[in-house]
Each structure stands twice: as structure tokens, then as C-alpha cells.
Scaffold this motif. Structure first.
Motif, short mmCIF file in Angstrom:
data_model
loop_
_atom_site.label_atom_id
_atom_site.label_comp_id
_atom_site.label_asym_id
_atom_site.label_seq_id
_atom_site.Cartn_x
_atom_site.Cartn_y
_atom_site.Cartn_z
N LEU A 43 0.84 -1.20 0.00
CA LEU A 43 0.00 0.00 0.00
C LEU A 43 0.87 1.25 0.00
CD1 LEU A 43 -2.81 1.37 0.41
CD2 LEU A 43 -2.35 1.21 2.86
N ALA A 44 0.59 2.17 -0.90
CA ALA A 44 1.28 3.46 -0.94
C ALA A 44 0.27 4.54 -1.32
CB ALA A 44 2.42 3.43 -1.94
N VAL A 45 0.16 5.57 -0.48
CA VAL A 45 -0.73 6.70 -0.76
C VAL A 45 0.02 7.99 -0.46
CG1 VAL A 45 -2.88 5.44 -0.33
CG2 VAL A 45 -1.77 6.62 1.54
N SER A 46 -0.43 9.06 -1.08
CA SER A 46 0.21 10.35 -0.81
C SER A 46 -0.81 11.47 -0.97
CB SER A 46 1.39 10.57 -1.75
OG SER A 46 0.96 10.72 -3.08
N PHE A 47 -0.52 12.57 -0.31
CA PHE A 47 -1.30 13.80 -0.40
C PHE A 47 -0.33 14.95 -0.62
CE2 PHE A 47 -4.37 11.27 1.90
CZ PHE A 47 -5.61 11.79 1.53
N THR A 48 -0.77 15.96 -1.34
CA THR A 48 -0.09 17.24 -1.33
C THR A 48 -0.77 18.04 -0.23
OG1 THR A 48 0.40 17.15 -3.68
CG2 THR A 48 0.44 19.32 -2.63
N VAL A 49 0.02 18.57 0.70
CA VAL A 49 -0.50 19.29 1.85
C VAL A 49 -0.15 20.76 1.70
CG1 VAL A 49 -0.46 19.48 4.37
CG2 VAL A 49 -0.21 17.23 3.29
N ILE A 50 -1.16 21.63 1.80
CA ILE A 50 -0.98 23.07 1.69
C ILE A 50 -1.11 23.66 3.10
CG2 ILE A 50 -1.78 25.20 0.58
CD1 ILE A 50 -1.28 22.75 -1.46
N PHE A 51 -0.18 24.54 3.46
CA PHE A 51 -0.18 25.17 4.78
C PHE A 51 -0.62 26.62 4.67
CE2 PHE A 51 3.01 21.84 4.75
CZ PHE A 51 2.64 21.10 5.85
N ASP A 52 -1.29 27.13 5.72
CA ASP A 52 -1.73 28.52 5.74
C ASP A 52 -0.62 29.41 6.33
OD1 ASP A 52 -1.87 28.26 8.54
OD2 ASP A 52 -4.05 28.10 8.56
N ALA A 53 -0.92 30.69 6.50
CA ALA A 53 0.07 31.65 7.01
C ALA A 53 0.52 31.33 8.44
CB ALA A 53 -0.49 33.06 6.93
N GLN A 54 -0.30 30.59 9.20
CA GLN A 54 0.06 30.20 10.57
C GLN A 54 0.76 28.83 10.60
OE1 GLN A 54 -3.30 31.29 9.87
NE2 GLN A 54 -2.49 33.32 10.31
N HIS A 55 1.10 28.31 9.43
CA HIS A 55 1.79 27.01 9.28
C HIS A 55 0.92 25.84 9.72
CE1 HIS A 55 5.28 29.44 8.42
NE2 HIS A 55 5.09 30.07 9.56
N GLN A 56 -0.39 26.01 9.65
CA GLN A 56 -1.32 24.93 9.94
C GLN A 56 -1.78 24.31 8.62
OE1 GLN A 56 -4.32 27.15 12.01
NE2 GLN A 56 -3.26 27.02 13.97
N ILE A 57 -2.14 23.05 8.66
CA ILE A 57 -2.64 22.40 7.45
C ILE A 57 -3.96 23.06 7.06
CG2 ILE A 57 -3.55 20.26 6.48
CD1 ILE A 57 -1.53 18.76 8.24
N ALA A 58 -4.02 23.56 5.82
CA ALA A 58 -5.23 24.21 5.32
C ALA A 58 -5.94 23.35 4.29
CB ALA A 58 -4.87 25.56 4.70
N GLU A 59 -5.18 22.50 3.58
CA GLU A 59 -5.78 21.72 2.50
C GLU A 59 -4.94 20.49 2.22
OE1 GLU A 59 -6.24 22.90 -2.06
OE2 GLU A 59 -7.45 24.17 -0.72
N LEU A 60 -5.61 19.39 1.91
CA LEU A 60 -4.95 18.17 1.47
C LEU A 60 -5.51 17.80 0.11
CD1 LEU A 60 -5.83 17.58 4.79
CD2 LEU A 60 -4.00 15.97 4.35
N ARG A 61 -4.64 17.40 -0.82
CA ARG A 61 -5.07 17.06 -2.18
C ARG A 61 -4.49 15.72 -2.58
NH1 ARG A 61 -6.75 20.26 -5.85
NH2 ARG A 61 -7.64 22.21 -5.21
N THR A 62 -5.29 14.92 -3.26
CA THR A 62 -4.82 13.65 -3.80
C THR A 62 -5.72 13.25 -4.96
OG1 THR A 62 -4.08 11.42 -3.18
CG2 THR A 62 -6.21 12.16 -2.28
N LEU A 63 -5.44 12.12 -5.56
CA LEU A 63 -6.35 11.53 -6.54
C LEU A 63 -7.03 10.35 -5.89
CD1 LEU A 63 -4.13 11.58 -9.76
CD2 LEU A 63 -6.02 13.12 -9.18
N ARG A 64 -8.34 10.24 -6.09
CA ARG A 64 -9.13 9.19 -5.44
C ARG A 64 -10.18 8.69 -6.41
NH1 ARG A 64 -12.19 9.99 0.38
NH2 ARG A 64 -13.00 7.90 0.51
N ASN A 65 -10.43 7.39 -6.38
CA ASN A 65 -11.47 6.83 -7.24
C ASN A 65 -12.83 7.39 -6.87
OD1 ASN A 65 -9.24 4.65 -7.32
ND2 ASN A 65 -10.55 4.26 -9.08
N MET A 66 -13.58 7.76 -7.88
CA MET A 66 -14.95 8.23 -7.69
C MET A 66 -15.85 7.11 -8.16
SD MET A 66 -16.53 11.78 -9.07
CE MET A 66 -18.11 12.37 -8.52
N GLY A 67 -16.29 6.27 -7.22
CA GLY A 67 -17.04 5.08 -7.58
C GLY A 67 -16.15 4.13 -8.34
#
Length: 136
Positions: free
Chosen positions: A39-63
Motif C-alpha cells: 500500500l502506498a498513498v500520498s497527499f499534497t498538503v498546503i499550509f496557511d500563514a500560521q503554518h497549519q494544514i489548510a488543505e490536502l489534495r490527492t487523486l481518489r477513485n470516484m465510484g
């Protein structure tokens, strides 16, 4: 994939380990990789100005269809026992640029399972407890 994406609510899950790595992309984002056996998965993680996680992005099956961009937006952090935990997560497939299809997304909730028949939602309450309930 669900475990890794929801680990933002359990920050110690995101500490680097034998199976989890953070790789810098730029000053505001990083690649989060998890592997275990085959198993291998990954996300691109975007941080806000306070260095907190603001967004996670990946590719995922839709149905049964092809993998589509999946976006989780994270906000409204609260400190619980000295640990910052987000209380609002909005997750869904990004069908068109800047447009998210969210199976169930309400304030202080996180869809944790969705299919054509049932969506389960994790509800956060102010007393640090949570419940799971089906969404009609």
C-alpha cells in the motif's frame, strides 16, 4: 487513503516514521507519503500563514470510475490539551477547477464514508467527543 486524510484530526499520526514521510515542495506545501507493504498513498498538503494544514489534495477513485482530484479543506483549529486540532473539514471531489462536489459537508463535520447508498458523517462537538451518524 481515508486514514491518512483524516489523520489531520489526530496530529500524532502525522509524525514522521518508518512508514510516513514529509517531503518539501515549496515554502507553503509538502508531499505526505505513507507506505505499508504493497500500500502506498500520498497527499499534497498546503499550509496557511500560521503554518497549519489548510488543505490536502490527492487523486481518489470516484465510484468505479477513474481517479479524480480529491480535496479536503481544513479550518477552525482549537487547542485541546495543548494540541491544535481542526474542527471543520470539508471534503469532496474537485470536478471542475474551484468546484468541489461534497457528499456531505456541514460545519464541524467530516464525511468519513460515502457511496451511492449511505454517507457516514463524523460530528465534532465542543466537549471533544464525536459521534458517527448516517446522512439521508
Amino acid at each position: 487513503m481515508r486514514w491518512l486524510g483524516e489523520s489531520v484530526c489526530f496530529p500524532t499520526n502525522l509524525l514522521p516514521s518508518q512508514h510516513l514521510r514529509w517531503l518539501p515542495i515549496d515554502d507553503n506545501s509538502a508531499k505526505l507519503e505513507f507506505d505499508y507493504g504493497d500500500l502506498a498513498v500520498s497527499f499534497t498538503v498546503i499550509f496557511d500563514a500560521q503554518h497549519q494544514i489548510a488543505e490536502l489534495r490527492t487523486l481518489r477513485n470516484m465510484g468505479d470510475g477513474p481517479r479524480q482530484p480529491w480535496v479536503t479543506k481544513v479550518s477552525h483549529y482549537n487547542s485541546w490539551n495543548g494540541v491544535l486540532i481542526p474542527t471543520v473539514l470539508e471534503a469532496g471531489w474537485e470536478i471542475e477547477k474551484n468546484t468541489c462536489h461534497t457528499p456531505a459537508s456541514t460545519y464541524r463535520s467530516l464525511p468519513i464514508m460515502a457511496d451511492s447508498d449511505l454517507t457516514i458523517q463524523l460530528i465534532f462537538s465542543t466537549d471533544q467527543h464525536h459521534i458517527c451518524r448516517p446522512i439521508p
